[in-house]
Design a protein around this motif. Sequence first.
Motif, PDB file in Angstrom:
ATOM      1  N   GLY A   1      61.762  33.419 -28.796  1.00 32.31           N
ATOM      2  CA  GLY A   1      62.863  34.125 -29.450  1.00 32.31           C
ATOM      3  C   GLY A   1      64.154  34.043 -28.661  1.00 32.31           C
ATOM      4  O   GLY A   1      65.239  33.868 -29.239  1.00 32.31           O
TER       5      GLY A   1
ATOM      6  N   THR B   1      65.538  30.671 -29.182  1.00 33.81           N
ATOM      7  CA  THR B   1      66.123  30.579 -30.525  1.00 33.81           C
ATOM      8  C   THR B   1      67.477  31.267 -30.566  1.00 33.81           C
ATOM      9  O   THR B   1      68.432  30.750 -31.157  1.00 33.81           O
ATOM     10  CB  THR B   1      65.165  31.197 -31.558  1.00 33.81           C
ATOM     11  OG1 THR B   1      63.946  30.473 -31.555  1.00 33.81           O
ATOM     12  CG2 THR B   1      65.760  31.170 -32.955  1.00 33.81           C
ATOM     13  N   GLU B   2      67.568  32.449 -29.939  1.00 36.64           N
ATOM     14  CA  GLU B   2      68.856  33.154 -29.871  1.00 36.64           C
ATOM     15  C   GLU B   2      69.927  32.260 -29.253  1.00 36.64           C
ATOM     16  O   GLU B   2      71.032  32.131 -29.805  1.00 36.64           O
ATOM     17  CB  GLU B   2      68.733  34.402 -28.992  1.00 36.64           C
ATOM     18  CG  GLU B   2      67.993  35.554 -29.583  1.00 36.64           C
ATOM     19  CD  GLU B   2      67.875  36.685 -28.573  1.00 36.64           C
ATOM     20  OE1 GLU B   2      68.829  36.933 -27.817  1.00 36.64           O
ATOM     21  OE2 GLU B   2      66.808  37.325 -28.536  1.00 36.64           O
TER      22      GLU B   2
ATOM     23  N   GLN C   1      70.842  29.292 -31.546  1.00 38.62           N
ATOM     24  CA  GLN C   1      71.622  29.697 -32.707  1.00 38.62           C
ATOM     25  C   GLN C   1      73.020  30.177 -32.310  1.00 38.62           C
ATOM     26  O   GLN C   1      73.972  29.966 -33.060  1.00 38.62           O
ATOM     27  CB  GLN C   1      70.874  30.777 -33.492  1.00 38.62           C
ATOM     28  CG  GLN C   1      69.653  30.245 -34.211  1.00 38.62           C
ATOM     29  CD  GLN C   1      68.929  31.305 -35.013  1.00 38.62           C
ATOM     30  OE1 GLN C   1      69.274  32.486 -34.985  1.00 38.62           O
ATOM     31  NE2 GLN C   1      67.899  30.881 -35.736  1.00 38.62           N
TER      32      GLN C   1
ATOM     33  N   GLN D   1      70.026  34.951 -34.582  1.00 35.70           N
ATOM     34  CA  GLN D   1      68.991  35.938 -34.258  1.00 35.70           C
ATOM     35  C   GLN D   1      69.470  36.805 -33.101  1.00 35.70           C
ATOM     36  O   GLN D   1      70.021  36.303 -32.129  1.00 35.70           O
ATOM     37  CB  GLN D   1      67.697  35.207 -33.876  1.00 35.70           C
ATOM     38  CG  GLN D   1      66.546  36.135 -33.568  1.00 35.70           C
ATOM     39  CD  GLN D   1      65.241  35.384 -33.427  1.00 35.70           C
ATOM     40  OE1 GLN D   1      64.878  34.617 -34.308  1.00 35.70           O
ATOM     41  NE2 GLN D   1      64.550  35.600 -32.334  1.00 35.70           N
ATOM     42  N   ASP D   2      69.247  38.112 -33.216  1.00 33.25           N
ATOM     43  CA  ASP D   2      69.669  39.024 -32.138  1.00 33.25           C
ATOM     44  C   ASP D   2      68.469  39.437 -31.293  1.00 33.25           C
ATOM     45  O   ASP D   2      67.325  39.155 -31.627  1.00 33.25           O
ATOM     46  CB  ASP D   2      70.405  40.237 -32.700  1.00 33.25           C
ATOM     47  CG  ASP D   2      69.554  41.039 -33.675  1.00 33.25           C
ATOM     48  OD1 ASP D   2      68.369  40.725 -33.859  1.00 33.25           O
ATOM     49  OD2 ASP D   2      70.088  41.992 -34.259  1.00 33.25           O
ATOM     50  N   ARG D   3      68.738  40.127 -30.184  1.00 31.78           N
ATOM     51  CA  ARG D   3      67.679  40.513 -29.252  1.00 31.78           C
ATOM     52  C   ARG D   3      66.691  41.478 -29.887  1.00 31.78           C
ATOM     53  O   ARG D   3      65.494  41.428 -29.615  1.00 31.78           O
ATOM     54  CB  ARG D   3      68.312  41.126 -27.993  1.00 31.78           C
ATOM     55  CG  ARG D   3      67.350  41.435 -26.865  1.00 31.78           C
ATOM     56  CD  ARG D   3      66.525  40.225 -26.411  1.00 31.78           C
ATOM     57  NE  ARG D   3      67.275  39.046 -26.147  1.00 31.78           N
ATOM     58  CZ  ARG D   3      67.704  38.648 -24.952  1.00 31.78           C
ATOM     59  NH1 ARG D   3      67.430  39.373 -23.890  1.00 31.78           N
ATOM     60  NH2 ARG D   3      68.385  37.524 -24.816  1.00 31.78           N
TER      61      ARG D   3
ATOM     62  N   THR E   1      65.618  41.566 -32.959  1.00 27.61           N
ATOM     63  CA  THR E   1      64.667  40.786 -33.754  1.00 27.61           C
ATOM     64  C   THR E   1      63.646  40.112 -32.857  1.00 27.61           C
ATOM     65  O   THR E   1      62.449  40.078 -33.163  1.00 27.61           O
ATOM     66  CB  THR E   1      65.414  39.735 -34.592  1.00 27.61           C
ATOM     67  OG1 THR E   1      66.373  40.401 -35.414  1.00 27.61           O
ATOM     68  CG2 THR E   1      64.472  38.930 -35.451  1.00 27.61           C
ATOM     69  N   THR E   2      64.100  39.587 -31.727  1.00 29.78           N
ATOM     70  CA  THR E   2      63.200  38.930 -30.780  1.00 29.78           C
ATOM     71  C   THR E   2      62.183  39.919 -30.240  1.00 29.78           C
ATOM     72  O   THR E   2      60.986  39.631 -30.177  1.00 29.78           O
ATOM     73  CB  THR E   2      64.014  38.319 -29.623  1.00 29.78           C
ATOM     74  OG1 THR E   2      64.916  37.356 -30.165  1.00 29.78           O
ATOM     75  CG2 THR E   2      63.124  37.668 -28.595  1.00 29.78           C
TER      76      THR E   2
END
Length: 196
Positions: free
Chosen positions: A57, A60-61, A64, A137-139, A141-142
Amino acid sequence: MSQNPFARFARWLGLDRNPLRRRCDRVEALVRLVAVLGFMAAVVFGMALSVRAYDDGVRTEAQQQRSRHQVTATLVEDVTTPRLSAAGAAVGHAQARWTAPDGVQRTGVVDAAPSKHAGDVIRVWTDEHGTLTPRPQDRETTVVAALTVGTGVPMAASAGLAVLVLLVRTVNQRRARRAWEAQWSVVEPMWRINGR
């Protein structure tokens, strides 16, 4: 009988070497021991998967954040009839125009608040070519994804193992009841004869 919870737990797992245990009791105790060890393994496996999901995650952050850009879009029409978004907020659609990061003018349908009208300015997320994309994606969500994986694995394992333990216990109780009834059918007539 000992009131020590550790002694009771050891007895429940069949670790007390009770000579009165029947074979079916030992099998049931072994299944309980396997279930406890399986749950502990699922917790460790869930934690490992959680750490991996968190690391994925975070990557991905970062990816993105590099590839998505927030740009200003101008609405070219009023917002249509609103609907509820997944988050529960009222959202409508409208045609909008924006300049992509590469300098090309783009148009498309964007989500906007119901109170917006033609000529209003909103912020949208695009990729490097100006195509609309979801926000990066934000933290939060991770973290939620990692926690879901980390708790989901042990919960699923514990549910499956609990079903296994209950199934073995039910089978053992039925067998014990049948054996008791068979033995009682032999003993009971002798009691009647001796009771007369």
